[in-house]
Scaffold this active site. Sequence first.
Site, PDB file in Angstrom:
ATOM      1  N   ARG A  27      42.210  33.474  41.146  1.00 12.91           N
ATOM      2  CA  ARG A  27      42.030  34.520  42.175  1.00 12.91           C
ATOM      3  C   ARG A  27      41.180  34.010  43.349  1.00 12.91           C
ATOM      4  O   ARG A  27      40.337  34.732  43.884  1.00 12.91           O
ATOM      5  CB  ARG A  27      41.348  35.772  41.589  1.00 12.91           C
ATOM      6  CG  ARG A  27      42.130  36.486  40.528  1.00 12.91           C
ATOM      7  CD  ARG A  27      43.390  37.135  41.111  1.00 12.91           C
ATOM      8  NE  ARG A  27      43.984  38.024  40.139  1.00 12.91           N
ATOM      9  CZ  ARG A  27      44.784  37.638  39.146  1.00 12.91           C
ATOM     10  NH1 ARG A  27      45.122  36.371  39.016  1.00 12.91           N
ATOM     11  NH2 ARG A  27      45.280  38.516  38.296  1.00 12.91           N
ATOM     12  N   SER A  59      43.207  45.082  39.155  1.00 17.04           N
ATOM     13  CA  SER A  59      41.948  44.701  38.499  1.00 17.04           C
ATOM     14  C   SER A  59      40.821  44.749  39.523  1.00 17.04           C
ATOM     15  O   SER A  59      40.912  44.134  40.576  1.00 17.04           O
ATOM     16  CB  SER A  59      42.045  43.278  37.954  1.00 17.04           C
ATOM     17  OG  SER A  59      43.108  43.164  37.047  1.00 17.04           O
ATOM     18  N   GLU A  63      36.661  41.587  42.174  1.00 16.74           N
ATOM     19  CA  GLU A  63      37.824  40.913  42.743  1.00 16.74           C
ATOM     20  C   GLU A  63      38.215  41.572  44.074  1.00 16.74           C
ATOM     21  O   GLU A  63      38.773  40.945  44.963  1.00 16.74           O
ATOM     22  CB  GLU A  63      38.992  41.015  41.754  1.00 16.74           C
ATOM     23  CG  GLU A  63      40.107  40.036  42.032  1.00 16.74           C
ATOM     24  CD  GLU A  63      41.442  40.499  41.532  1.00 16.74           C
ATOM     25  OE1 GLU A  63      42.343  40.673  42.361  1.00 16.74           O
ATOM     26  OE2 GLU A  63      41.580  40.678  40.302  1.00 16.74           O
TER      27      GLU A  63
HETATM   28  N1  EPU Z   1      41.769  44.804  27.051  1.00 12.86           N
HETATM   29  C1  EPU Z   1      41.011  45.726  26.364  1.00 12.86           C
HETATM   30  N2  EPU Z   1      40.730  46.923  26.974  1.00 12.86           N
HETATM   31  C2  EPU Z   1      41.182  47.226  28.211  1.00 12.86           C
HETATM   32  C3  EPU Z   1      41.943  46.280  28.922  1.00 12.86           C
HETATM   33  C4  EPU Z   1      42.239  45.053  28.317  1.00 12.86           C
HETATM   34  O1  EPU Z   1      40.586  45.501  25.228  1.00 12.86           O
HETATM   35  O2  EPU Z   1      40.892  48.328  28.680  1.00 12.86           O
HETATM   36  C5  EPU Z   1      42.125  43.535  26.385  1.00 12.86           C
HETATM   37  C6  EPU Z   1      43.612  43.532  26.011  1.00 12.86           C
HETATM   38  O3  EPU Z   1      43.828  44.117  24.789  1.00 12.86           O
HETATM   39  C7  EPU Z   1      43.939  42.076  26.011  1.00 12.86           C
HETATM   40  C8  EPU Z   1      43.010  41.495  27.060  1.00 12.86           C
HETATM   41  O4  EPU Z   1      41.995  42.470  27.293  1.00 12.86           O
HETATM   42  O5  EPU Z   1      43.616  41.489  24.776  1.00 12.86           O
HETATM   43  C9  EPU Z   1      43.728  41.158  28.348  1.00 12.86           C
HETATM   44  O6  EPU Z   1      44.317  42.341  28.897  1.00 12.86           O
HETATM   45  P1  EPU Z   1      45.607  42.313  29.861  1.00 12.86           P
HETATM   46  O7  EPU Z   1      46.684  41.496  29.243  1.00 12.86           O
HETATM   47  O8  EPU Z   1      45.889  43.712  30.260  1.00 12.86           O
HETATM   48  O9  EPU Z   1      45.168  41.468  31.107  1.00 12.86           O
HETATM   49  P2  EPU Z   1      43.816  41.409  31.946  1.00 12.86           P
HETATM   50  O10 EPU Z   1      43.096  40.153  31.604  1.00 12.86           O
HETATM   51  O11 EPU Z   1      43.045  42.679  31.797  1.00 12.86           O
HETATM   52  C10 EPU Z   1      44.851  40.025  33.900  1.00 12.86           C
HETATM   53  C11 EPU Z   1      44.950  40.110  35.394  1.00 12.86           C
HETATM   54  C12 EPU Z   1      45.999  41.122  35.799  1.00 12.86           C
HETATM   55  C13 EPU Z   1      47.330  40.679  35.227  1.00 12.86           C
HETATM   56  C14 EPU Z   1      47.207  40.556  33.705  1.00 12.86           C
HETATM   57  C15 EPU Z   1      48.438  39.984  33.055  1.00 12.86           C
HETATM   58  C16 EPU Z   1      42.747  39.548  36.243  1.00 12.86           C
HETATM   59  C17 EPU Z   1      41.494  40.013  36.885  1.00 12.86           C
HETATM   60  N3  EPU Z   1      43.652  40.474  35.951  1.00 12.86           N
HETATM   61  O12 EPU Z   1      44.395  41.300  33.435  1.00 12.86           O
HETATM   62  O13 EPU Z   1      46.092  41.111  37.206  1.00 12.86           O
HETATM   63  O14 EPU Z   1      48.350  41.588  35.559  1.00 12.86           O
HETATM   64  O15 EPU Z   1      46.112  39.675  33.368  1.00 12.86           O
HETATM   65  O16 EPU Z   1      48.548  38.638  33.347  1.00 12.86           O
HETATM   66  O17 EPU Z   1      42.897  38.348  36.010  1.00 12.86           O
HETATM   67  C18 EPU Z   1      45.207  42.115  39.180  1.00 12.86           C
HETATM   68  O18 EPU Z   1      44.723  41.023  39.444  1.00 12.86           O
HETATM   69  O19 EPU Z   1      45.061  43.112  39.931  1.00 12.86           O
HETATM   70  C19 EPU Z   1      45.930  42.279  37.926  1.00 12.86           C
HETATM   71  C20 EPU Z   1      46.397  43.456  37.522  1.00 12.86           C
END
Ligand code: EPU
Length: 339
Positions: A165, A239, A335
């Site tokens: 990012r 995010s 972010e």
């Molecule tokens: N999780 C939780 N609780 C929550 C949210 C997530 O326990 O409320 C856990 C999930 O269970 C999972 C892990 O966190 O084990 C990762 O969650 P998720 O796959 O939803 O992805 P993320 O890391 O929260 C990132 C990006 C997203 C992108 C997704 C999928 C960042 C800051 N965010 O989210 O990007 O869509 O991965 O690749 O890196 C964005 O940048 O706006 C965005 C939505």
Amino acid sequence: MNIKENISLKQYNSFGIDVKARYFSAFASTDELTELLDGSLLASSRPLLILGGGSNILFTKDFNGLVLKNELKGIELVKEDARYYYVKAYAGENWHQFVSYCIRNNYAGIENLSLIPGNVGASPMQNIGAYGTEIKDVFYALEAYHLKENRIEVFSLNDCAFGYRDSVFKKQYKGQYIILSVTYLLRKQPAFNISYGAIKQELARMQVQELSIKAISEAVIRIRSSKLPDPAQTGNAGSFFKNPVISQTEFNQLKQSYPAITGFSLNDEKVKLAAGWLIEQCGWKGYRKGDAGCYEKQALVLVNYGRATGQEVLDISNDIMASVIEKFGVVLEKEVNIF
Ligand code: EPU
């Protein structure tokens, strides 16, 4: 040159925050841009804010300067060789519409980035990423307008110094350039990336027999729609925080106290934590105060349920950061750009 005064920016930011811009205009060509930049108004109305899709910004107060909306449009196949299509898209094109265009034309490589809100111009700015793909994986070059030098410059992959990012446009060149167009390197033969478990599961649910970029795009759209709020319904900027990177040693210590902690090893030394998990453990998921809140299905996303002010959203984000530090000793980084 049409410059409006004291207009609401509510429809120009995906958080739907109702603040005003002192001056507002849009440009649909480089000539219009230079005309606006040459205008004497600019000198008297600093600061300047270039707005794309407005999907990564939180306004906390009226903007007392000139907002210029980037409305450069167009998509061109500029070149092709045995392996790649070189596809140039102008910065004001909607990102998801561009992804859909590529899928219709069998240009492979950005299917995992389906349904990300915002415009093409923002994609290299913060190296957008999802489901194992980032812009840096498909980037060829971009054209940007240097505000002080009044000239167009070309940036190659190395010039952009993409990180998680992150790029030079968020760091040393912040506020210095306007991104005009981006040329992507898209594959003739797809290299499917279904390394994310969620994609595999969704493809199975969809009963996809033969993998295609269209099927992957649909799977990503389904996943995103199921856990991320649609900005057209509920204001948000995706995010709100980055996933924090900590040392393996710190991770091992946290793991002893919190065996369920979610982390992804980047290498032998660094681990990327799931900020959503940390925030949820601090009890914020589904929290709401007035019209500002932490989304009930994804704690990493802050929302405006209607009439929240940017300050109310910002206050919640600061309280979240304080509680994550207190509980886990981990510092979250925002972010979203705060104005
Ligand atoms: N999780 C939780 N609780 C929550 C949210 C997530 O326990 O409320 C856990 C999930 O269970 C999972 C892990 O966190 O084990 C990762 O969650 P998720 O796959 O939803 O992805 P993320 O890391 O929260 C990132 C990006 C997203 C992108 C997704 C999928 C960042 C800051 N965010 O989210 O990007 O869509 O991965 O690749 O890196 C964005 O940048 O706006 C965005 C939505």
